[in-house]
Design an enzyme around this catalytic site. Structure first.
Site, PDB file in Angstrom:
ATOM      1  N   GLU A  80       0.832  -1.204   0.000  1.00  0.00           N
ATOM      2  CA  GLU A  80       0.000   0.000   0.000  1.00  0.00           C
ATOM      3  C   GLU A  80       0.867   1.255   0.000  1.00  0.00           C
ATOM      4  OE1 GLU A  80      -3.089   0.081  -0.449  1.00  0.00           O
ATOM      5  OE2 GLU A  80      -3.651  -2.017  -0.103  1.00  0.00           O
ATOM      6  N   CYS A 142      -7.198  -2.259   8.114  1.00  0.00           N
ATOM      7  CA  CYS A 142      -5.853  -2.315   7.543  1.00  0.00           C
ATOM      8  C   CYS A 142      -5.294  -0.912   7.420  1.00  0.00           C
ATOM      9  CB  CYS A 142      -5.880  -3.031   6.190  1.00  0.00           C
ATOM     10  SG  CYS A 142      -6.283  -4.781   6.382  1.00  0.00           S
ATOM     11  N   HIS A 166      -1.245  -5.692   1.430  1.00  0.00           N
ATOM     12  CA  HIS A 166      -2.456  -6.500   1.303  1.00  0.00           C
ATOM     13  C   HIS A 166      -2.157  -7.739   0.461  1.00  0.00           C
ATOM     14  CE1 HIS A 166      -5.664  -3.413   2.506  1.00  0.00           C
ATOM     15  NE2 HIS A 166      -6.050  -4.541   3.082  1.00  0.00           N
TER      16      HIS A 166
HETATM   17  N1  PCA Z   1      -8.234  -7.074   6.003  1.00  0.00           N
HETATM   18  C1  PCA Z   1      -9.098  -5.990   6.390  1.00  0.00           C
HETATM   19  C2  PCA Z   1      -8.999  -5.929   7.891  1.00  0.00           C
HETATM   20  C3  PCA Z   1      -8.368  -7.202   8.317  1.00  0.00           C
HETATM   21  C4  PCA Z   1      -7.832  -7.785   7.096  1.00  0.00           C
HETATM   22  O1  PCA Z   1      -7.099  -8.800   7.028  1.00  0.00           O
HETATM   23  C5  PCA Z   1      -8.821  -4.698   5.652  1.00  0.00           C
HETATM   24  O2  PCA Z   1      -8.406  -4.759   4.484  1.00  0.00           O
HETATM   25  O3  PCA Z   1      -9.021  -3.617   6.195  1.00  0.00           O
END
Ligand code: PCA
Length: 198
Positions: A80, A142, A166
């Site tokens: 990200e 996240c 991610h």
């Molecule tokens: N993904 C979520 C919250 C926990 C996770 O593993 C997110 O993308 O915010």
């Protein structure tokens, strides 16, 4: 030996498995590049997750922090670029539904990642793992955790690699819910490789 705090998340919403839990547990204690990995798993809870991350940073004093989250539906590994000062999205695991409020009233609108996101995507692509920089971490937990880490280091005047990656679903998750998926082994290996860039 330097220390790298690697966090995953517990399952949430309609996802009964979170492959980031297994990655954090799997890589815990391993030596990767210059770092000993400290793997931990965070709650999916607006009142708790950010505080848990800060608590872990204060407990271990890591030289770098990488948090992982599941992005169900994405088909590649996505470091990200940015965390925004906003909580939004569906209910968390504690039943709280955010409504666009700021994470820190007096915090800046956003922080850029302090991870080498271009090196990470290049290295993964070279190794045959699809990867792409993402320009939004959403506004759910996240993003919240990424913001907390960057805000903490900024506030302390500490220039340390910190940010968020991610990942797509694992096959074990995709059989329960139809979406793009990778093997858990490939997900773990891709993250191991990403950490060698830090
Ligand atoms: N993904 C979520 C919250 C926990 C996770 O593993 C997110 O993308 O915010």
């Amino acid at each position: 030996m330097k220390k790298l705090l690697l966090t995953g998340f517990e399952p949430f919403l309609e996802f009964p498995i979170n492959p980031t839990t297994e990655i954090a547990n799997n890589l815990n204690g391993q030596l990767i590049g210059d770092y000993e990995i400290i793997g931990e798993v965070l709650s999916v809870d607006f009142a708790k997750s950010g505080k848990q991350l800060i608590h872990l940073i204060e407990k271990y004093n890591p030289d770098a922090v990488v948090s992982l989250g599941l992005a169900g539906g994405r088909n590649c590994i996505t470091p990200e670029r940015i965390a925004i000062n906003c909580n939004d999205g569906p209910v968390d695991n504690n039943g709280h539904k955010p409504n666009g409020e700021r994470i820190f009233e007096d915090g800046p609108d956003a922080y850029f990642s302090k991870l080498p996101i271009y090196e990470i995507t290049s290295k993964l692509e070279e190794a045959g793992f699809p990867a792409k920089i993402s320009n939004t971490a959403g506004a759910y937990l996240c993003n919240n955790v990424m913001y907390h880490g960057l805000h903490y280091f900024k506030g302390k005047g500490m220039d340390r690699p910190s940010g968020f990656i991610h990942i797509p679903a694992s096959h074990a998750l995709a059989v329960k819910k139809n979406m793009p998926s990778w093997s858990q082994q490939d997900l773990t290996e891709a993250i191991r490789l990403a950490l060698t860039c830090i």
